[in-house]
Design a protein around this motif. Structure first.
Motif, PDB file in Angstrom:
ATOM      1  N   ASN A  80      48.203  42.860  43.213  1.00 19.32           N
ATOM      2  CA  ASN A  80      49.575  42.800  42.413  1.00 19.32           C
ATOM      3  C   ASN A  80      49.029  42.105  40.930  1.00 19.32           C
ATOM      4  O   ASN A  80      48.930  40.711  40.983  1.00 19.32           O
ATOM      5  N   VAL A  81      48.971  42.710  39.679  1.00 20.21           N
ATOM      6  CA  VAL A  81      48.622  42.266  38.606  1.00 20.21           C
ATOM      7  C   VAL A  81      49.519  41.568  37.746  1.00 20.21           C
ATOM      8  O   VAL A  81      49.254  40.328  37.507  1.00 20.21           O
ATOM      9  N   LYS A  82      50.759  41.880  38.356  1.00 18.26           N
ATOM     10  CA  LYS A  82      51.915  41.155  37.463  1.00 18.26           C
ATOM     11  C   LYS A  82      51.990  39.284  37.859  1.00 18.26           C
ATOM     12  O   LYS A  82      52.077  38.703  36.975  1.00 18.26           O
ATOM     13  N   ASP A  83      51.886  39.538  39.299  1.00 12.68           N
ATOM     14  CA  ASP A  83      52.106  38.364  39.795  1.00 12.68           C
ATOM     15  C   ASP A  83      50.776  37.118  39.585  1.00 12.68           C
ATOM     16  O   ASP A  83      50.931  36.068  39.010  1.00 12.68           O
ATOM     17  N   LYS A  85      48.970  37.663  36.438  1.00  9.28           N
ATOM     18  CA  LYS A  85      49.297  37.283  35.181  1.00  9.28           C
ATOM     19  C   LYS A  85      50.298  36.101  35.255  1.00  9.28           C
ATOM     20  O   LYS A  85      50.178  35.273  34.136  1.00  9.28           O
ATOM     21  N   ASN A  86      51.258  36.113  35.860  1.00  8.59           N
ATOM     22  CA  ASN A  86      52.309  35.220  35.877  1.00  8.59           C
ATOM     23  C   ASN A  86      52.002  33.845  36.095  1.00  8.59           C
ATOM     24  O   ASN A  86      52.307  32.836  35.558  1.00  8.59           O
ATOM     25  N   LYS A  89      49.931  32.356  33.260  1.00  8.06           N
ATOM     26  CA  LYS A  89      50.637  32.006  31.909  1.00  8.06           C
ATOM     27  C   LYS A  89      51.447  30.858  32.436  1.00  8.06           C
ATOM     28  O   LYS A  89      51.555  29.752  31.364  1.00  8.06           O
ATOM     29  N   LYS A 219      43.782  42.412  30.183  1.00  7.58           N
ATOM     30  CA  LYS A 219      45.169  42.655  30.483  1.00  7.58           C
ATOM     31  C   LYS A 219      46.081  41.249  30.779  1.00  7.58           C
ATOM     32  O   LYS A 219      46.959  41.217  30.887  1.00  7.58           O
ATOM     33  N   TYR A 220      45.286  40.347  31.425  1.00 10.07           N
ATOM     34  CA  TYR A 220      45.791  39.173  32.089  1.00 10.07           C
ATOM     35  C   TYR A 220      46.170  38.033  31.035  1.00 10.07           C
ATOM     36  O   TYR A 220      46.879  37.376  31.097  1.00 10.07           O
TER      37      TYR A 220
END
Length: 457
Positions: A80-83, A85-86, A89, A219-220
């Motif tokens: 899960n790339v989105k989680d 990166k979040n 951040k 991308k991260y």
């Protein structure tokens, strides 16, 4: 036994860059101590006193940042790339705010030095040193956010490269500014502080550039929108981060208390304590690196829901740590009289009495340190495994009990009220670390057995 030993190679491969990176952090202190030690025992004691304040704050910052690793590791295990990166951040935002807060707290706490019964000449030297090193906490904690993210993706080599470069910058600036070489001003311990600050700022810039230029990470680490902040993610990081910060704080604080108690005994016991503590810190980084490996591997298996492999992999790391720490304990026993001489100018006839006393006390402390290598290494890897499980509340209570209800009273009483003095302080540290290792392993054992049983049902 083979099911555990077959994991050694991968565990070492994962942990080795982390260990080198952590050793880089410690080596900054090692280089400062060796170079400052050439100026005299008062200067060495001043760096010890100043760093004692910084180490407490640093423990909170680094401990908090470790919350990023299990969240990223779990997201990576679930692809899960989105989680992931979040987590980076929101972790960066929280670490920046925390770094600034810790800097402010240290500045407000400086007057405490005058109330701690420390040698006056040591306090006068320590205060200007502390101002600069305290500000270096801000870039250090930001760097830690990037590091913990990279570790969570099992890419542990990039923070290692950056830390080694930062370390080289620090040593070069120390050489130029402490002694005034090649026409630079001779600034003494202020030069050491400037070297630390500049190297830590450089590390933040370097790790961001390195990750941005690496295809896997691009991308991260790009395209952050800090206007869009999700309270749910902030709360998740804080829920893991603050207990993790307290865990590290409880341990570092008892070692800091040992520095302060040593200062009450005099500048030579304090300088000897600093030498033994610096040597022990370097071997501790091996356990801490393996603790990160435990956190990552346990976090991955948690994401996959595979609790039998999770338990086996963690116990493999526990066994590997035990074997390595026995080797370190043996080296401390054999070389305990020689190692302290590295930190002091033994040919300095003007300070020969002080230096001889410092070496004698440090050798006695290393005798005790040899035995707590094993407890110290084991407690930090078990703690890493528990963080990988995102189990932080009970371990925080355990570390408080071990260090402050068991270890500290023994340090205080044996150090100040018995002939053991400095050695008594370190016997208290040994008691606290042993209690922590024992209680944390019981917690891990109960928790993983329960998770396996629930999965089978």
């Amino acid at each position: 036994m083979k099911q555990y030993t077959k994991e050694f190679k991968y565990n070492l491969k994962l942990a080795f860059p982390v260990i080198l990176g952590l050793l880089g952090h410690t080596f900054v202190g090692f280089a400062d101590n060796i170079m400052v030690g050439q100026l005299g025992t008062a200067e060495l004691a001043a760096v010890s006193l100043g760093n004692s304040f910084v180490f407490i704050a640093m423990s909170l910052g680094i401990g908090f940042s470790t919350a990023i690793t299990p969240l990223v590791a779990e997201a990576d295990g679930a692809n899960n790339v989105k989680d992931a990166k979040n987590a980076l951040k929101h972790g960066l935002l929280l670490c920046t705010v925390l770094g600034l807060f810790l800097f402010g707290v240290i500045l407000l706490g400086k007057p405490l030095m005058y109330l701690m019964k420390q040698p006056p000449e040591v306090v006068e030297l320590a205060i200007p040193y502390l101002d600069l090193v305290a500000f270096s906490l801000v870039p250090l904690v930001i760097f830690q956010a990037f590091k913990q993210f990279s570790d969570g993706l099992s890419q542990t080599k990039y923070p290692m490269y950056v830390t080694l470069i930062g370390n080289a910058i620090n040593i070069l600036l120390n050489y130029l500014l402490i002694f005034g070489n090649f026409g630079f001003p001779e600034l003494g311990i202020i030069g050491a502080a400037i070297g630390t600050l500049v190297s830590r700022i450089s590390m933040v810039v370097l790790i961001w550039v390195m990750l941005k230029q690496t295809k896997k990470f691009h991308k991260y680490v790009t395209g952050f929108n800090f206007k869009k902040i999700e309270n749910q993610i902030l709360n998740k990081i804080m829920k893991i981060g603050f207990p993790s910060a307290l865990q590290m704080f409880f341990e570092v604080a008892i070692f800091t208390a040992a520095i302060w108690i040593s200062g009450v005994l005099g500048k030579n016991p304090q300088a000897a304590n600093q030498i033994a503590l610096n040597l022990s810190s370097m071997t501790f980084m091996v356990g801490m690196g393996l603790g990160v490996a435990a956190m990552v591997r346990v976090g991955n298996q948690k994401g996959l829901g595979n609790f039998k492999d999770l338990r086996r992999m963690a116990q493999s790391i526990f066994l590997l740590t035990f074997l390595l720490e026995v080797v370190f304990a043996t080296l401390f026993l054999i070389f305990r009289h020689w190692l302290p001489t590295v930190y002091l100018d033994v040919n300095d006839t003007a300070n020969i009495v002080d230096n001889t006393e410092v070496i004698l006390i440090a050798a006695q402390l290393l005798l005790v340190a040899a035995f707590f290598q094993i407890s110290d290494g084991l407690q930090v890897v078990v703690l890493g495994a528990l963080r990988g499980l995102q189990d932080v509340a009970i371990p925080t209570l355990i570390t408080f009990i071990a260090y402050w209800l068991i270890g500290f009273p023994i340090c205080f009483y044996l150090g100040l009220y018995t002939p053991l003095k400095s050695t008594g302080i370190w016997i208290g540290l040994l008691a606290g670390l042993t209690a922590s290792a024992f209680l944390l392993y019981i917690r891990f054992n109960i928790l993983t057995k329960k998770l396996i049983l629930n999965t089978e049902e």
